[in-house]
Design an enzyme around this catalytic site. Sequence first.
Site, short mmCIF file in Angstrom:
data_model
loop_
_atom_site.label_atom_id
_atom_site.label_comp_id
_atom_site.label_asym_id
_atom_site.label_seq_id
_atom_site.Cartn_x
_atom_site.Cartn_y
_atom_site.Cartn_z
N TYR A 191 -14.38 -0.96 10.53
CA TYR A 191 -13.00 -0.49 10.30
C TYR A 191 -12.20 -0.52 11.61
CZ TYR A 191 -9.21 2.85 9.38
OH TYR A 191 -7.98 3.47 9.29
N SER A 235 -4.67 2.78 13.22
CA SER A 235 -5.49 4.00 13.13
C SER A 235 -5.87 4.44 14.53
CB SER A 235 -6.78 3.71 12.34
OG SER A 235 -7.71 4.75 12.54
N GLY A 294 0.86 -1.18 0.00
CA GLY A 294 0.00 0.00 0.00
C GLY A 294 0.89 1.23 0.00
N GLY A 295 1.73 1.32 -1.05
CA GLY A 295 2.70 2.42 -1.08
C GLY A 295 2.62 3.27 -2.33
P1 NAP Z 1 -4.37 5.93 0.61
O1 NAP Z 1 -3.80 7.25 0.21
O2 NAP Z 1 -5.74 5.55 0.16
O3 NAP Z 1 -3.33 4.79 0.23
C1 NAP Z 1 -3.63 3.46 0.50
C2 NAP Z 1 -2.63 2.60 -0.22
O4 NAP Z 1 -2.98 1.22 0.01
C3 NAP Z 1 -2.66 2.81 -1.71
O5 NAP Z 1 -1.37 2.61 -2.22
C4 NAP Z 1 -3.62 1.71 -2.16
O6 NAP Z 1 -3.43 1.35 -3.51
C5 NAP Z 1 -3.19 0.60 -1.24
N1 NAP Z 1 -4.16 -0.46 -1.11
C6 NAP Z 1 -5.42 -0.39 -0.67
N2 NAP Z 1 -5.98 -1.60 -0.71
C7 NAP Z 1 -5.03 -2.45 -1.21
C8 NAP Z 1 -5.00 -3.82 -1.50
N3 NAP Z 1 -6.05 -4.61 -1.32
N4 NAP Z 1 -3.84 -4.35 -1.99
C9 NAP Z 1 -2.76 -3.57 -2.19
N5 NAP Z 1 -2.74 -2.26 -1.95
C10 NAP Z 1 -3.87 -1.71 -1.45
O7 NAP Z 1 -4.44 5.77 2.17
P2 NAP Z 1 -3.73 6.60 3.34
O8 NAP Z 1 -4.68 7.64 3.77
O9 NAP Z 1 -2.33 6.92 3.01
O10 NAP Z 1 -3.77 5.44 4.46
C11 NAP Z 1 -2.75 4.49 4.58
C12 NAP Z 1 -3.00 3.67 5.81
O11 NAP Z 1 -3.18 4.54 6.93
C13 NAP Z 1 -4.24 2.79 5.75
O12 NAP Z 1 -3.98 1.57 6.41
C14 NAP Z 1 -5.27 3.58 6.54
O13 NAP Z 1 -6.26 2.75 7.10
C15 NAP Z 1 -4.39 4.22 7.58
N6 NAP Z 1 -4.94 5.45 8.15
C16 NAP Z 1 -5.12 6.57 7.37
C17 NAP Z 1 -5.62 7.71 7.95
C18 NAP Z 1 -5.85 8.99 7.18
O14 NAP Z 1 -6.45 9.94 7.72
N7 NAP Z 1 -5.37 9.13 5.94
C19 NAP Z 1 -5.96 7.71 9.31
C20 NAP Z 1 -5.76 6.56 10.06
C21 NAP Z 1 -5.25 5.43 9.47
P3 NAP Z 1 -4.61 1.60 -4.58
O15 NAP Z 1 -4.88 3.06 -4.57
O16 NAP Z 1 -4.02 1.11 -5.83
O17 NAP Z 1 -5.79 0.81 -4.09
#
Ligand code: NAP
Length: 253
Positions: A149, A136, A13-14
Amino acid sequence: MKHYSGKKAVILGGTHGIGLATAKLLAEGSAEVLVTGRSKTNVETAGKGERRIRAIQSDAADLRDIDALAKIVTEHFGQIDFLHVNIGIAELEPAAEVTEASYDRQFGINTKGAFFSVQRLAPLIADGGAIVFTSSVADHGGTPGMIVYSATKAAIISFTSGFAAAFLPRGIRVNAVSPGFIKTPTHGVAGLSGEERAGFESLGDQITPMGRNGTADEVARAVLFLAFDATYTTGSKLSVDGGLGQRITRPQV
Ligand code: NAP
């Protein structure tokens, strides 16, 4: 700065958001990084122009993809120093609207995907290496629209403890970061419209004790602290949430 020179990292997820920010910091420090994502477009654009970042399309919810990824990592790197298990999606819905499909999607990616990725990629981590999960602020407490979630992320905290114990003999440290509201392309929530994302961001500004959303870079720095600098820390969670999950409030007078 060549802080990570010679290091090899895999970020699940990068392709954008927190994972990509972590990959970029590693690459700036001269590490070699392999990132994964599901969407072809995001895979194609991730790390464009970054010669130290390679992006692979791989669905963490599919065990065949995880096995194929393990082969690619072996061919590309042999052993790795660091695995960041950052995959995660949130579907905001009250309990009455949760469907079997949305339940399975969130547990399939966030929890099952995280577990089997570690099970199958851990043999490739060099002894003395590190794993960091992204949890989270919702991994504890209760939020009505995030019951499923939250449960997926509570499981991540349990995995952090369990794998930390399991890998003690190999000297592999296992920790988690727990972000609050972070400004990423999705805000970590699936399917929001631009307007809804703006509303989500504004909610973060209002309810976070520090009065703002965090940046992906702020989380990435915490991830890399746990991965490389926190040499006496394992089984821990580092909150990167502007105080949101910490029972602190802004002074009223
Ligand atoms: P993001 O911008 O949506 O990025 C998520 C990444 O994970 C993307 O590279 C996405 O790729 C990949 N991904 C999702 N489902 C996948 C799968 N089944 N297989 C492989 N790759 C997958 O998310 P983010 O906001 O940076 O969040 C990253 C992490 O932090 C997550 O675990 C999220 O729950 C956690 N988090 C985020 C927040 C926030 O406010 N942003 C807060 C708390 C926790 P694709 O785009 O190609 O699907």
